[in-house]
Design a protein around this motif. Sequence first.
Motif, PDB file in Angstrom:
ATOM      1  N   GLU A  10       0.826  -1.203   0.000  1.00 41.47           N
ATOM      2  CA  GLU A  10       0.000   0.000   0.000  1.00 41.47           C
ATOM      3  C   GLU A  10       0.865   1.260   0.000  1.00 41.47           C
ATOM      4  OE1 GLU A  10      -3.807  -1.895   2.430  1.00 41.47           O
ATOM      5  OE2 GLU A  10      -2.524  -0.363   3.352  1.00 41.47           O
ATOM      6  N   SER A  11       1.931   1.247   0.828  1.00 37.31           N
ATOM      7  CA  SER A  11       2.815   2.415   0.888  1.00 37.31           C
ATOM      8  C   SER A  11       3.491   2.650  -0.461  1.00 37.31           C
ATOM      9  CB  SER A  11       3.871   2.215   1.976  1.00 37.31           C
ATOM     10  OG  SER A  11       3.265   2.071   3.230  1.00 37.31           O
ATOM     11  N   GLU A  12       3.956   1.539  -1.103  1.00 40.73           N
ATOM     12  CA  GLU A  12       4.598   1.692  -2.402  1.00 40.73           C
ATOM     13  C   GLU A  12       3.614   2.187  -3.463  1.00 40.73           C
ATOM     14  OE1 GLU A  12       6.379  -2.038  -3.260  1.00 40.73           O
ATOM     15  OE2 GLU A  12       8.026  -1.802  -1.810  1.00 40.73           O
ATOM     16  N   LEU A  13       2.363   1.699  -3.395  1.00 39.15           N
ATOM     17  CA  LEU A  13       1.356   2.145  -4.355  1.00 39.15           C
ATOM     18  C   LEU A  13       1.078   3.640  -4.200  1.00 39.15           C
ATOM     19  CD1 LEU A  13      -1.257  -0.764  -4.416  1.00 39.15           C
ATOM     20  CD2 LEU A  13       0.305  -0.077  -6.239  1.00 39.15           C
ATOM     21  N   VAL A  14       1.033   4.112  -2.926  1.00 32.88           N
ATOM     22  CA  VAL A  14       0.815   5.546  -2.691  1.00 32.88           C
ATOM     23  C   VAL A  14       1.952   6.354  -3.308  1.00 32.88           C
ATOM     24  CG1 VAL A  14       0.689   7.339  -0.912  1.00 32.88           C
ATOM     25  CG2 VAL A  14      -0.612   5.216  -0.657  1.00 32.88           C
ATOM     26  N   SER A  15       3.199   5.873  -3.125  1.00 33.71           N
ATOM     27  CA  SER A  15       4.348   6.578  -3.702  1.00 33.71           C
ATOM     28  C   SER A  15       4.260   6.598  -5.222  1.00 33.71           C
ATOM     29  CB  SER A  15       5.644   5.897  -3.258  1.00 33.71           C
ATOM     30  OG  SER A  15       5.789   5.962  -1.859  1.00 33.71           O
ATOM     31  N   LEU A  16       3.888   5.437  -5.849  1.00 33.98           N
ATOM     32  CA  LEU A  16       3.742   5.378  -7.301  1.00 33.98           C
ATOM     33  C   LEU A  16       2.651   6.334  -7.779  1.00 33.98           C
ATOM     34  CD1 LEU A  16       4.064   1.537  -7.970  1.00 33.98           C
ATOM     35  CD2 LEU A  16       5.654   3.327  -8.723  1.00 33.98           C
ATOM     36  N   ALA A  17       1.551   6.383  -7.004  1.00 38.04           N
ATOM     37  CA  ALA A  17       0.450   7.258  -7.396  1.00 38.04           C
ATOM     38  C   ALA A  17       0.870   8.716  -7.371  1.00 38.04           C
ATOM     39  CB  ALA A  17      -0.749   7.027  -6.475  1.00 38.04           C
ATOM     40  N   ARG A  18       1.628   9.100  -6.361  1.00 31.03           N
ATOM     41  CA  ARG A  18       2.067  10.497  -6.271  1.00 31.03           C
ATOM     42  C   ARG A  18       3.042  10.838  -7.404  1.00 31.03           C
ATOM     43  NH1 ARG A  18       2.691  10.388   0.306  1.00 31.03           N
ATOM     44  NH2 ARG A  18       0.593  11.152   0.778  1.00 31.03           N
ATOM     45  N   THR A  19       3.928   9.878  -7.740  1.00 37.76           N
ATOM     46  CA  THR A  19       4.866  10.122  -8.824  1.00 37.76           C
ATOM     47  C   THR A  19       4.126  10.223 -10.158  1.00 37.76           C
ATOM     48  OG1 THR A  19       6.568   8.909  -7.618  1.00 37.76           O
ATOM     49  CG2 THR A  19       6.931   9.259  -9.962  1.00 37.76           C
ATOM     50  N   SER A  20       3.176   9.320 -10.387  1.00 39.20           N
ATOM     51  CA  SER A  20       2.423   9.323 -11.636  1.00 39.20           C
ATOM     52  C   SER A  20       1.553  10.567 -11.761  1.00 39.20           C
ATOM     53  CB  SER A  20       1.558   8.064 -11.723  1.00 39.20           C
ATOM     54  OG  SER A  20       2.377   6.902 -11.652  1.00 39.20           O
ATOM     55  N   GLU A  25      -0.199  15.885 -14.386  1.00 39.54           N
ATOM     56  CA  GLU A  25      -0.297  17.340 -14.280  1.00 39.54           C
ATOM     57  C   GLU A  25       0.560  18.057 -15.321  1.00 39.54           C
ATOM     58  OE1 GLU A  25      -1.389  17.665  -9.522  1.00 39.54           O
ATOM     59  OE2 GLU A  25       0.673  18.027 -10.216  1.00 39.54           O
ATOM     60  N   LEU A  26       1.554  17.331 -15.933  1.00 41.06           N
ATOM     61  CA  LEU A  26       2.405  17.937 -16.954  1.00 41.06           C
ATOM     62  C   LEU A  26       1.838  17.792 -18.370  1.00 41.06           C
ATOM     63  CD1 LEU A  26       5.922  16.859 -15.623  1.00 41.06           C
ATOM     64  CD2 LEU A  26       4.891  19.140 -15.533  1.00 41.06           C
ATOM     65  N   LEU A  27       0.703  17.083 -18.512  1.00 44.21           N
ATOM     66  CA  LEU A  27       0.083  16.947 -19.829  1.00 44.21           C
ATOM     67  C   LEU A  27      -0.312  18.318 -20.379  1.00 44.21           C
ATOM     68  CD1 LEU A  27      -2.293  13.873 -19.438  1.00 44.21           C
ATOM     69  CD2 LEU A  27      -0.446  14.103 -21.115  1.00 44.21           C
ATOM     70  N   PRO A  28      -0.280  18.496 -21.676  1.00 45.29           N
ATOM     71  CA  PRO A  28      -0.743  19.767 -22.263  1.00 45.29           C
ATOM     72  C   PRO A  28      -2.206  20.006 -21.914  1.00 45.29           C
ATOM     73  CG  PRO A  28       0.445  18.449 -23.882  1.00 45.29           C
ATOM     74  CD  PRO A  28       0.257  17.573 -22.702  1.00 45.29           C
ATOM     75  N   GLU A  35      -4.153  10.713 -26.021  1.00 50.72           N
ATOM     76  CA  GLU A  35      -2.883  11.017 -25.339  1.00 50.72           C
ATOM     77  C   GLU A  35      -2.958  10.617 -23.860  1.00 50.72           C
ATOM     78  OE1 GLU A  35      -2.716  15.176 -26.322  1.00 50.72           O
ATOM     79  OE2 GLU A  35      -1.062  14.836 -27.727  1.00 50.72           O
ATOM     80  N   VAL A  36      -4.120  10.876 -23.250  1.00 49.80           N
ATOM     81  CA  VAL A  36      -4.283  10.494 -21.837  1.00 49.80           C
ATOM     82  C   VAL A  36      -4.193   8.980 -21.700  1.00 49.80           C
ATOM     83  CG1 VAL A  36      -5.843  10.548 -19.860  1.00 49.80           C
ATOM     84  CG2 VAL A  36      -5.661  12.555 -21.343  1.00 49.80           C
ATOM     85  N   GLN A  37      -4.826   8.251 -22.643  1.00 53.69           N
ATOM     86  CA  GLN A  37      -4.781   6.790 -22.572  1.00 53.69           C
ATOM     87  C   GLN A  37      -3.355   6.284 -22.767  1.00 53.69           C
ATOM     88  OE1 GLN A  37      -6.596   4.535 -21.617  1.00 53.69           O
ATOM     89  NE2 GLN A  37      -5.839   2.641 -22.518  1.00 53.69           N
ATOM     90  N   ARG A  38      -2.614   6.911 -23.724  1.00 51.76           N
ATOM     91  CA  ARG A  38      -1.230   6.475 -23.939  1.00 51.76           C
ATOM     92  C   ARG A  38      -0.384   6.738 -22.692  1.00 51.76           C
ATOM     93  NH1 ARG A  38      -2.166   8.524 -29.216  1.00 51.76           N
ATOM     94  NH2 ARG A  38      -1.241  10.545 -28.654  1.00 51.76           N
ATOM     95  N   LEU A  39      -0.626   7.871 -22.029  1.00 48.45           N
ATOM     96  CA  LEU A  39       0.115   8.161 -20.795  1.00 48.45           C
ATOM     97  C   LEU A  39      -0.194   7.114 -19.732  1.00 48.45           C
ATOM     98  CD1 LEU A  39       1.942   9.956 -19.058  1.00 48.45           C
ATOM     99  CD2 LEU A  39      -0.099  11.301 -18.461  1.00 48.45           C
ATOM    100  N   ALA A 109      -5.077   5.938  -4.326  1.00 50.65           N
ATOM    101  CA  ALA A 109      -5.502   7.042  -5.184  1.00 50.65           C
ATOM    102  C   ALA A 109      -5.095   8.367  -4.566  1.00 50.65           C
ATOM    103  CB  ALA A 109      -7.015   7.000  -5.381  1.00 50.65           C
ATOM    104  N   VAL A 110      -4.694   9.321  -5.461  1.00 47.75           N
ATOM    105  CA  VAL A 110      -4.355  10.681  -5.021  1.00 47.75           C
ATOM    106  C   VAL A 110      -4.997  11.663  -5.991  1.00 47.75           C
ATOM    107  CG1 VAL A 110      -2.186  10.021  -3.916  1.00 47.75           C
ATOM    108  CG2 VAL A 110      -2.192  10.683  -6.318  1.00 47.75           C
ATOM    109  N   PRO A 111      -5.428  12.826  -5.518  1.00 46.25           N
ATOM    110  CA  PRO A 111      -6.042  13.813  -6.417  1.00 46.25           C
ATOM    111  C   PRO A 111      -4.980  14.561  -7.232  1.00 46.25           C
ATOM    112  CG  PRO A 111      -6.012  14.633  -4.165  1.00 46.25           C
ATOM    113  CD  PRO A 111      -5.499  13.236  -4.097  1.00 46.25           C
ATOM    114  N   TYR A 112      -5.355  15.044  -8.427  1.00 46.34           N
ATOM    115  CA  TYR A 112      -4.449  15.860  -9.232  1.00 46.34           C
ATOM    116  C   TYR A 112      -5.216  17.076  -9.765  1.00 46.34           C
ATOM    117  CZ  TYR A 112      -6.827  14.036 -13.399  1.00 46.34           C
ATOM    118  OH  TYR A 112      -7.762  13.736 -14.332  1.00 46.34           O
ATOM    119  N   ARG A 113      -4.468  18.063 -10.207  1.00 44.52           N
ATOM    120  CA  ARG A 113      -5.049  19.243 -10.853  1.00 44.52           C
ATOM    121  C   ARG A 113      -4.390  19.423 -12.222  1.00 44.52           C
ATOM    122  NH1 ARG A 113      -8.479  21.954  -8.012  1.00 44.52           N
ATOM    123  NH2 ARG A 113      -8.449  23.664  -9.527  1.00 44.52           N
ATOM    124  N   HIS A 114      -5.218  19.636 -13.264  1.00 46.51           N
ATOM    125  CA  HIS A 114      -4.681  19.737 -14.623  1.00 46.51           C
ATOM    126  C   HIS A 114      -5.545  20.714 -15.425  1.00 46.51           C
ATOM    127  CE1 HIS A 114      -4.567  18.372 -18.922  1.00 46.51           C
ATOM    128  NE2 HIS A 114      -3.269  18.560 -18.692  1.00 46.51           N
TER     129      HIS A 114
END
Length: 565
Positions: A10-20, A25-28, A35-39, A109-114
């Motif tokens: 669970e801890s590793e998944l949280v870290s992966l989620a934050r990195t991803s 958030e860097l998508l155009p 493009e979202v699906q490819r990412l 799961a973690v929230p993002y802003r884009h």
Amino acid sequence: MRAQLEHRIESELVSLARTSKDAVELLPADASPAEVQRLAMRLGASARARVTIVDAQGKVLGDSQVLAAEVEALENHTDREEIVRAYDGGVGVARRFSTTVKQQMVYAAVPYRHAGSSGVLRVSLPLQDVDVAVGQLRMIMAVAAVLAMVFSVFMSFVSAHYATRTIRDLFSGARALVRVEPTHLAASPTGDEIGGLAGSINEMAQAFGETVSTLAQERDRFGAVLEGMGEALVALDGEGRVTLCNRAALALLGWSEAPLGSTLREAIEQPVLHDLAQRARRDGKSEQEVGIETPGGKHLLARATRLTGADGGVVLVMRDVTDLRRLEKVRRDFVANVSHELRTPVSTIRATAEALVEGALEDKEHAMRFAQAMLRNAERLSRIIADLLDLSRIEAGEQTIDIQPVAVGAAAHRAVEIVEGAASKRELRIILDVQDGLAVQADEAALDHVMLNLLDNAVKYSSEGGHVLVWARRAGARVRIEIRDDGPGVPERDRERIFERFYRVDKGRSRQVGGTGLGLSIVRHLMESMRGKVGFVPNHPRGSVFWLELPVADRSSIPPDVTAS
């Protein structure tokens, strides 16, 4: 083991989620769904996990384990447990069965802003991987256990050579520890080193058992004393945390359970107690009376003593002195009121006596007026002293109360007959409205005293030409008697205190009509001694209503000559 591994995943998944999330958030700002699906596919391949990108409305924008053509058909994810938690707390973790990939999964799961909008990025792994890892670990542990067993068997053979010397050392150490004459409770009959060791261990066990028994007795005695204390006791350690408190402390401080481990400041918001403990920790001992902010406004006498030792602990002992302080105030008020009430007539008698001695005795007109003033004030003194004696006897329980059936109508008639003369002088009309056949359980003399006192007050304070009503009715198992007048009434600020000793609403008028200020207090005590109640309510449009309540009685047991009403 499984729980630890799942927690780590669970801890590793949280870290992966934050990195991803950073990658999303860097998508155009104008990134297409493809493009979202490819990412999502790239992130899933890189993390070796399922990656899902969900917008704020719960629509899936990309999923690494679903074909691009199938993304639009995925269910709305708004109500997914991990997504709800991510919006609420910034991170959402859940374990459940996935209807998309048809297996048990663990999600992070973690929230993002884009591009001015928001959403949630979710990473998940199948729990089947956990089962595989647990199986591998179990296999490793089983092999390690076999190797350890083989090694221990080998070492047991090696250590056997040194066993006798080790046992001999244990024998000497145990005997030195006990330092008493051996009793051979269970020594080996062979008499070898093992037998001696057994004897020493038995001696040590006996001594240890006696010590434990003594400590247990001391603990029980200490516990009995602690719980039997009337004072509240709270022990604090060097950091100010509660380590011990007795039942009295729970009741006094309003704790539902002992706040062990909490600081005193956390357990009760009373800065003065914290300061008291600090002073004791610094000076060794401190004592102070404090007021606790409760609905009842308790007053505590608190003592704090520093415990001997290096930890700097403190013991707080608190006693509730609220009633004591209240009684002291009552005593002071009583002495002050008695002094004040006696001073006026005594001063008047002394002044008139001095005037007579100094020559007024020769002036018949003034002499008679002075003599009448002395008589009035002497009678006032006599009434005050008589009321004080009556009140003292009632409060001390020396007043004999004989509870028996008493006719209410007869008692009312007796009281009216006594005050009729005073009522006629003031042109007052007394009206009796007593239900026929009404009787109460009461002391006849005490009830006569109560009704006469209330009726006399009504006559004294009613307006001239007015009327006084004596009303009585049965109400269930009790009888209610009311004495109503149309006098000036009692202001709202004075209503709660009118039954106190020496309390007067209008001091000037009370003295003018000859009141002592003790009548209503005597009424209250007499009613309580008869298991009755007394109270006051305002009359409308003006005046006062003093009411009595007493248990109803069977009228048939009253002799005929006293029931007439």
